[in-house]
Write an enzyme that holds these catalytic residues in place. Structure first.
Site, PDB file in Angstrom:
ATOM      1  CG  ASP A 254       3.489   5.486  -5.910  1.00 48.82           C
ATOM      2  OD1 ASP A 254       1.822   4.406  -6.787  1.00 48.82           O
ATOM      3  OD2 ASP A 254       3.573   6.325  -6.176  1.00 48.82           O
ATOM      4  CB  VAL A 255       0.090   0.595  -7.724  1.00 47.31           C
ATOM      5  CG1 VAL A 255       0.350  -0.844  -6.957  1.00 47.31           C
ATOM      6  CG2 VAL A 255      -1.641   1.071  -7.896  1.00 47.31           C
TER       7      VAL A 255
ATOM      8  CE  LYS B 188     -11.479   0.341 -10.040  1.00 46.96           C
ATOM      9  NZ  LYS B 188     -10.456  -0.304  -9.416  1.00 46.96           N
TER      10      LYS B 188
ATOM     11  CG  ASP C 105      -2.337   0.697   1.255  1.00 45.79           C
ATOM     12  OD1 ASP C 105      -3.385   0.522   0.499  1.00 45.79           O
ATOM     13  OD2 ASP C 105      -2.197   1.737   0.529  1.00 45.79           O
TER      14      ASP C 105
ATOM     15  CE1 TYR D 161     -13.480   3.734  -8.551  1.00 42.68           C
ATOM     16  CE2 TYR D 161     -15.558   2.678  -9.062  1.00 42.68           C
ATOM     17  CZ  TYR D 161     -14.399   1.899  -8.546  1.00 42.68           C
ATOM     18  OH  TYR D 161     -14.210   1.507  -7.881  1.00 42.68           O
TER      19      TYR D 161
HETATM   20  N1  LIG Z   1     -16.256  -0.072  -1.897  1.00 44.34           N
HETATM   21  C1  LIG Z   1     -16.813  -0.077  -3.042  1.00 44.34           C
HETATM   22  O1  LIG Z   1     -18.177  -0.390  -3.115  1.00 44.34           O
HETATM   23  C2  LIG Z   1     -15.920  -0.460  -4.326  1.00 44.34           C
HETATM   24  C3  LIG Z   1     -16.737  -1.169  -5.147  1.00 44.34           C
HETATM   25  C4  LIG Z   1     -16.554  -2.069  -6.880  1.00 44.34           C
HETATM   26  C5  LIG Z   1     -14.911  -2.005  -6.499  1.00 44.34           C
HETATM   27  N2  LIG Z   1     -14.535  -1.726  -6.371  1.00 44.34           N
HETATM   28  C6  LIG Z   1     -12.672  -2.094  -6.208  1.00 44.34           C
HETATM   29  O2  LIG Z   1     -12.083  -2.390  -4.476  1.00 44.34           O
HETATM   30  C7  LIG Z   1     -10.168  -1.543  -4.575  1.00 44.34           C
HETATM   31  C8  LIG Z   1     -10.086  -2.036  -3.149  1.00 44.34           C
HETATM   32  O3  LIG Z   1     -11.108  -0.334  -2.774  1.00 44.34           O
HETATM   33  P1  LIG Z   1     -11.239  -0.242  -1.218  1.00 44.34           P
HETATM   34  O4  LIG Z   1     -13.112  -0.317  -1.228  1.00 44.34           O
HETATM   35  O5  LIG Z   1     -10.617  -1.796   0.338  1.00 44.34           O
HETATM   36  O6  LIG Z   1     -10.831   0.799  -1.126  1.00 44.34           O
HETATM   37  P2  LIG Z   1      -9.683   1.325  -0.133  1.00 44.34           P
HETATM   38  O7  LIG Z   1      -9.682   2.861  -0.501  1.00 44.34           O
HETATM   39  O8  LIG Z   1     -10.444   0.903   1.412  1.00 44.34           O
HETATM   40  O9  LIG Z   1      -8.747   0.355  -0.312  1.00 44.34           O
HETATM   41  C9  LIG Z   1      -7.784   0.783  -1.332  1.00 44.34           C
HETATM   42  C10 LIG Z   1      -6.635   0.562  -0.745  1.00 44.34           C
HETATM   43  O10 LIG Z   1      -5.697   1.277  -1.798  1.00 44.34           O
HETATM   44  C11 LIG Z   1      -4.375   2.154  -1.432  1.00 44.34           C
HETATM   45  N3  LIG Z   1      -4.086   2.722  -2.938  1.00 44.34           N
HETATM   46  C12 LIG Z   1      -4.430   3.480  -3.379  1.00 44.34           C
HETATM   47  N4  LIG Z   1      -3.413   4.521  -4.663  1.00 44.34           N
HETATM   48  C13 LIG Z   1      -2.920   3.750  -4.003  1.00 44.34           C
HETATM   49  C14 LIG Z   1      -1.241   3.517  -4.940  1.00 44.34           C
HETATM   50  N5  LIG Z   1      -0.739   4.387  -5.693  1.00 44.34           N
HETATM   51  N6  LIG Z   1      -0.243   2.539  -4.453  1.00 44.34           N
HETATM   52  C15 LIG Z   1       0.116   1.545  -3.527  1.00 44.34           C
HETATM   53  N7  LIG Z   1      -1.542   1.655  -2.876  1.00 44.34           N
HETATM   54  C16 LIG Z   1      -2.779   2.762  -3.116  1.00 44.34           C
HETATM   55  C17 LIG Z   1      -4.978   2.792  -0.435  1.00 44.34           C
HETATM   56  O11 LIG Z   1      -3.819   3.568   0.395  1.00 44.34           O
HETATM   57  C18 LIG Z   1      -6.361   2.003   0.081  1.00 44.34           C
HETATM   58  O12 LIG Z   1      -5.358   1.488   1.468  1.00 44.34           O
HETATM   59  C19 LIG Z   1     -10.543  -0.711  -5.229  1.00 44.34           C
HETATM   60  O13 LIG Z   1      -9.734  -0.929  -7.099  1.00 44.34           O
HETATM   61  C20 LIG Z   1     -11.585  -0.309  -5.567  1.00 44.34           C
HETATM   62  O14 LIG Z   1     -11.826   0.635  -6.658  1.00 44.34           O
HETATM   63  C21 LIG Z   1     -14.552  -0.419  -4.495  1.00 44.34           C
END
Ligand SMILES: NC(=O)c1ccc[n+]([C@@H]2O[C@H](COP(=O)([O-])OP(=O)(O)OC[C@H]3O[C@@H](n4cnc5c(N)ncnc54)[C@H](O)[C@@H]3O)[C@@H](O)[C@H]2O)c1
Length: 293
Positions: A63-64, A163, A37, A159
């Site tokens: 950092d991805v 996606k 992360d 977004y």
């Molecule tokens: N929350 C929802 O309802 C939902 C729905 C569909 C898809 N998603 C997807 O699920 C995945 C996880 O998201 P989440 O809901 O757990 O949110 P979250 O924000 O809790 O988790 C995402 C994590 O990615 C990390 N991150 C951001 N930029 C980064 C980078 N440059 N390098 C490394 N890490 C980085 C953040 O610090 C965070 O801890 C994401 O791809 C999100 O788009 C979430």
């Protein structure tokens, strides 16, 4: 993959939310897990909590958006555990852009593309060669979203567009890995069927200086509470899916080599059908919603 115990998993965006849940679930299956992360304090706290539970989990600040950083994650994993079998390209952000699409800051677009799309590409570039080299069963899970992956919400073009790109990249990766007769499976993950209550609405916390906002915000970021109000106003019921439920679907999908990791949902099926029918009949899109629900 036929079994997970003793294998090695890497999860990006693993400091919290769904990434953490997948990491914990993998570790509960007996896997060795590396969570990656960009938020160092969050990652450290998560790793400490997981280890206190007796889970075999390490953390690596990554950092991805940066290929060298993802290469360093791979090298850390290989030097610590000797191989990688499961990669979840899961880090993702909502840029939280203001106004209409033509008013969005370029840096909001660049940030969304850098994390949500290039983050996945960097993961593929770093890890696929290492997986091909060991030749054992392996699996890659790319996190998309129903928003964009199935059909877009008109309110979040950055977004949704990024996606959607994750779906197409995953389909091509699946086909190419089949063409070279590799033992690497690929999945595209649609978390749900309902929203997850995670840090996604506070994505600004993980925004790096490289993609800093170009002008001050006029309005505060939309919070999950505000979104709930918008959904209520649009007549939608508010429901959440637990991250543990999605993690369960991921483990099951890897073991069954399932490409479409998509929960059963009448609403989701309906969105797919409406979009497909619009394309097939060459009629203009009338199916787009602004908010989830
Ligand atoms: N929350 C929802 O309802 C939902 C729905 C569909 C898809 N998603 C997807 O699920 C995945 C996880 O998201 P989440 O809901 O757990 O949110 P979250 O924000 O809790 O988790 C995402 C994590 O990615 C990390 N991150 C951001 N930029 C980064 C980078 N440059 N390098 C490394 N890490 C980085 C953040 O610090 C965070 O801890 C994401 O791809 C999100 O788009 C979430």
């Amino acid at each position: 993959m036929k079994s997970l115990a003793g294998k090695v998993a890497v999860v990006t965006g693993g400091g919290g939310g769904l990434g953490r849940a997948m990491g914990e679930r993998f570790a509960a299956e007996g896997m060795k897990v590396v969570l990656a992360d960009v938020q160092a304090p969050l990652l450290q706290a998560t790793v400490e909590e997981c280890r206190a539970k007796g889970l075999e989990i390490s953390g690596h600040v990554t950092d991805v958006t940066n290929q060298e950083s993802v290469d360093a994650l791979r090298d850390f994993t290989l030097s610590t555990y000797g191989a990688v079998h499961v990669l979840c390209n899961n880090a993702g952000i909502g840029a939280g852009a203001e106004g209409r699409m033509w008013e969005h800051e370029l840096n909001d677009w660049k940030w969304a593309i850098a994390v949500n799309v290039m983050g996945v590409i960097h993961g593929i570039n770093s890890f696929v060669p290492a997986m091909l080299a060991h030749g054992e069963e392996a699996h890659i899970v790319n996190t998309s979203s129903g928003n964009g992956g199935v059909s877009p919400l008109s309110g979040t073009p950055q977004y949704a567009a990024t996606k959607a790109a994750v779906v197409t990249a995953s389909e091509c990766l699946y086909a190419q890995l089949q063409e070279v007769e590799s033992s690497i499976g690929v999945s595209v993950l649609f978390p749900g069927p309902n929203m997850l209550r995670t840090g996604l609405f506070e994505s600004w916390r993980s925004r790096t200086d490289e993609f800093a906002k170009q002008r001050p915000r006029k309005t505060p970021y939309t919070t999950v509470e505000q979104l709930e109000m918008q959904m209520k106003a649009a007549g939608h019921a508010i429901a959440y899916t637990a991250v543990e439920e999605v993690a369960e679907m991921v483990v099951d999908g890897i073991l069954r080599n399932q490409f479409w990791m998509m929960p059963n949902s009448e609403r989701g099926d309906n969105s797919m059908r409406l979009r497909y029918e619009s394309m097939k009949s060459r009629s203009n899109p009338t199916y787009l919603r602004q908010v989830p629900g």
